[in-house]
Design a protein around this motif. Structure first.
Motif, PDB file in Angstrom:
ATOM      1  N   VAL A 188     -23.052  15.351  56.008  1.00  0.00           N
ATOM      2  CA  VAL A 188     -21.972  15.236  55.022  1.00  0.00           C
ATOM      3  C   VAL A 188     -22.494  14.983  53.606  1.00  0.00           C
ATOM      4  O   VAL A 188     -21.895  15.433  52.627  1.00  0.00           O
ATOM      5  CB  VAL A 188     -20.939  14.161  55.452  1.00  0.00           C
ATOM      6  N   GLU A 189     -23.625  14.289  53.482  1.00  0.00           N
ATOM      7  CA  GLU A 189     -24.139  13.937  52.154  1.00  0.00           C
ATOM      8  C   GLU A 189     -24.824  15.098  51.440  1.00  0.00           C
ATOM      9  O   GLU A 189     -24.972  15.077  50.227  1.00  0.00           O
ATOM     10  CB  GLU A 189     -25.111  12.748  52.259  1.00  0.00           C
ATOM     11  N   GLU A 212     -20.047  14.858  59.326  1.00  0.00           N
ATOM     12  CA  GLU A 212     -20.360  13.430  59.451  1.00  0.00           C
ATOM     13  C   GLU A 212     -21.096  13.140  60.755  1.00  0.00           C
ATOM     14  O   GLU A 212     -22.128  12.450  60.764  1.00  0.00           O
ATOM     15  CB  GLU A 212     -19.067  12.609  59.376  1.00  0.00           C
ATOM     16  N   ASP A 213     -20.588  13.687  61.854  1.00  0.00           N
ATOM     17  CA  ASP A 213     -21.192  13.451  63.169  1.00  0.00           C
ATOM     18  C   ASP A 213     -22.629  13.946  63.240  1.00  0.00           C
ATOM     19  O   ASP A 213     -23.429  13.432  64.021  1.00  0.00           O
ATOM     20  CB  ASP A 213     -20.368  14.128  64.274  1.00  0.00           C
ATOM     21  N   GLN A 269     -15.447  15.819  59.674  1.00  0.00           N
ATOM     22  CA  GLN A 269     -15.893  14.973  60.784  1.00  0.00           C
ATOM     23  C   GLN A 269     -17.113  15.586  61.476  1.00  0.00           C
ATOM     24  O   GLN A 269     -18.050  14.882  61.846  1.00  0.00           O
ATOM     25  CB  GLN A 269     -14.762  14.768  61.794  1.00  0.00           C
TER      26      GLN A 269
END
Length: 171
Positions: A43-44, A38-39, A35
């Motif tokens: 994440v990628e 992601e925030d 998370q």
């Protein structure tokens, strides 16, 4: 009878509850890490690896901890997440060991490590190809290095364990 006595032992039950409590904690923390990435929009392009140094017998075969050639003791998880590069749900059946992790991860990162000497092998080609499952033919070796009670040769399907003393390991 042995299994029943282990399963009904209060210390075993407490250890089992503690073990699975730690698994839950790790699961929660990995979720928080993902998370966080992601925030922040990372994440990628972040490689996330989950692994361990050994398994645990957890009462299997009436044994605890590590140091046995059984899968639950000697098997090591290697779960990797690298979106857009490693196919989701990929299964690699090839036998690898922890020294293989460094050259594999460095290769995934695009790091030239040709001037470095590693004992492990680079398995990134198996992770990056488009197959759902991989089955490279290779044999890896492991041993009970502290006590030298057994040695094993492992491939993707079979394991040969040699020991000069009981028990006979049928794995």
């Amino acid at each position: 009878e042995l299994i029943t006595s282990i399963e009904n032992d209060e210390k075993f039950q407490t250890n089992l509850r503690n073990y699975f409590g730690m698994v839950k904690l790790i699961d929660d923390k990995i979720g928080e890490l993902l998370q966080f990435l992601e925030d922040r929009g990372q994440v990628e392009n972040t490689i996330v690896v989950f692994t361990s140094d050994h398994g645990d017998m957890m009462g299997e075969h009436g044994k605890f901890n590590k140091g046995r050639p059984y899968k639950t003791s000697s098997g090591v998880p290697f779960i990797i997440r690298y979106p857009n590069y490693i196919k989701k749900g990929k299964i690699v059946k090839t036998a690898y060991t922890s020294p293989d992790f460094v050259p594999t991860i460095l290769s995934l990162m695009g790091v030239d490590y040709s001037d470095m000497n590693f004992q492990g092998i680079d398995g990134s080609d198996e992770l990056l190809n488009t197959l759902n499952q991989n089955y490279r033919k290779q044999i890896r070796f492991m041993t009970d290095s502290k006590q030298a009670r057994w040695i094993a040769a492992v491939d993707r399907e079979y394991k040969l364990v040699l020991s000069d003393s009981p028990p006979i390991y049928l794995t």
